[in-house]
Design an enzyme around this catalytic site. Structure first.
Site, PDB file in Angstrom:
ATOM      1  CD  GLU A 121       5.908   5.706   3.049  1.00 58.79           C
ATOM      2  OE1 GLU A 121       6.231   6.610   3.846  1.00 58.79           O
ATOM      3  OE2 GLU A 121       4.867   5.729   2.359  1.00 58.79           O
ATOM      4  CB  CYS A 134       0.127  -3.138   3.266  1.00 58.24           C
ATOM      5  SG  CYS A 134      -0.097  -2.448   1.616  1.00 58.24           S
ATOM      6  CB  CYS A 141       4.321   2.851  -9.191  1.00 57.12           C
ATOM      7  SG  CYS A 141       3.069   1.757  -9.907  1.00 57.12           S
ATOM      8  CB  CYS A 145      -3.250   4.839 -10.589  1.00 58.08           C
ATOM      9  SG  CYS A 145      -3.027   3.183 -11.290  1.00 58.08           S
ATOM     10  CB  CYS A 148      -2.303   5.805  -6.710  1.00 58.62           C
ATOM     11  SG  CYS A 148      -1.146   4.848  -5.704  1.00 58.62           S
ATOM     12  CB  CYS A 381      -5.844   2.209   0.343  1.00 55.82           C
ATOM     13  SG  CYS A 381      -5.935   1.582  -1.333  1.00 55.82           S
TER      14      CYS A 381
END
Length: 402
Positions: A121, A134, A141, A145, A148, A381
């Site tokens: 994305e 962005c 990933c 985290c 997230c 975010c």
């Protein structure tokens, strides 16, 4: 709201992966080498041909060799027979009620064309005087985290330099940023006047950029080259969760602005929120920040701090944040937590965020509160995630015919 693709405005869906290599993402010397290796240009003319291609790719946004009118027709044919100018396929495009735009881009693995495609994305955040893209650096990933959404998706693979640049090129095409292009008329916002649609790039999409350092470095050096897309390095920000060994090279070799995903003021809490802290704790991270090449009041580090209700938003933590950053030219972005399905955190109340910001401000640090953008399309975010999954060894072997 979601919008359908305007196929008259875009090159739209791309064909299946080709066995021909793409020229997107190659440096000028690499372009010249590719041309000589393929027998398309002699050593003497390769540099000139590489400059021609560079201009067509990054200034004009050309995707068709036949449109390169200052290249001889026989050379164009050889280029077309040997290479491709690959860009991602647009799987979906959504426009938020606030004008934020999110694309789901699909790529095929250039080294393994039989593998299933992967998706990332990319988000465009328009304002009156600028537009920020962005960009993602990985599919999934490794960092997990806890606040997230991307961290809930296992790492599938790194993106190549060409795939990172492909996001920028495709976004510029869709937004009419190349010569002869036109702005979309679907209700999404773009900066007014003659301003470029994309003025800023932030490496804050899916993935940890410094775990894909070489590809990110190459992509950003190409994006910032003065004879190409010519994006100012002061308008490119790389965000890291704290891969300490690559912080100094980022400043020395890429020379872009640095952002740190901090989110906590002590190691115990940061170990939970940002588990990479167990490898490189706050003391090592902040020392690397103090030694960032070119650090000055004119070139501050941005520290990102997500505001989690009752977790990291107390007055005491605001004061500790000020103490930790003493001596580092910095600004602190306070980010209201953006919820996602299955998340276990809540957003700090506005009054609490304002109190936290006031303490930091009075200590001399700019502490803007980031306005959430694109929440209704999960583009804010910490909300990005694709459905790509890592292949098992059995699946990889089956696709390879082992």
């Amino acid at each position: 709201m979601s919008i359908a693709l305007n196929l008259d405005h875009s090159t739209a869906l791309r064909p299946a992966a080709s066995s021909r290599p793409s020229l997107i993402g190659l440096s000028k010397p690499q372009l010249a080498e590719a041309l000589t290796t393929a027998g398309i240009a002699s050593d003497k003319e390769a540099r000139m041909r590489a400059s021609q291609l560079w201009n067509w790719l990054y200034v004009n946004g050309t995707t068709d060799f036949d449109k390169m009118t200052n290249v001889a027709k026989p050379v164009r044919q050889k280029l077309s027979d040997t290479f491709i100018l690959d860009r991602p396929e647009i799987v979906s495009e959504q426009v938020s009620s606030d004008g934020t735009r999110k694309w789901l881009f699909r790529f095929r693995d250039p080294a393994n064309p039989n593998y299933p495609p992967v998706e990332v994305e990319t988000v465009y955040i328009p304002e009156q005087d600028r537009g920020t893209l962005c960009v993602s650096s990985q599919v999934g990933c490794t960092l997990t985290c806890s606040f997230c959404h991307t961290g809930t998706q296992k790492l599938v693979r790194n993106l190549t330099a060409g795939e990172i640049l492909g996001q920028v090129l495709m976004a510029r095409e869709r937004l009419g940023d190349f010569p002869g292009g036109s702005r979309p008329d679907d209700g999404g916002l773009v900066p007014s006047g003659d301003t470029r649609a994309i003025t800023n790039i932030v490496m804050m999409g899916m993935g940890e950029p410094l775990y894909n350092y070489e590809s990110v470095k190459q992509a950003l050096l190409i994006a910032s080259a003065g004879d190409g897309m010519s994006l100012s390095k002061r308008r490119i920000t790389l965000s890291t969760s704290g891969v300490v060994p690559f912080i100094e090279p980022t400043g020395r070799e890429i020379d872009v602005m640095l952002a740190i995903s901090l989110h906590a003021t002590n190691n115990d809490l940061r170990d939970v929120l940002v588990p990479i802290n167990k490898k490189w704790p706050l003391e090592e991270l902040l020392e690397a920040c103090r030694n960032y090449p070119g650090l000055s009041n004119a070139r501050r580090i941005t520290f990102e701090y997500v505001m989690l209700d009752g977790i990291n938003d107390s007055d005491a933590e605001a004061r500790e944040l000020v103490r930790l950053l003493a001596g580092i030219p910095a600004k602190i972005n306070l980010i209201p937590f953006n919820p996602w399905p299955g998340s276990n955190y809540g957003t700090s109340p506005s009054s609490r965020i304002e109190r936290f910001a006031d303490i930091v401000n009075k200590a001399g640090y700019a502490s803007p509160v980031r306005t959430p953008r694109g929440r209704d399309i999960f583009a804010a975010c910490g909300q990005l995630k694709s459905e790509s999954e890592r292949l098992s060894k059995k699946d990889r072997d089956a696709l390879a015919g082992v």
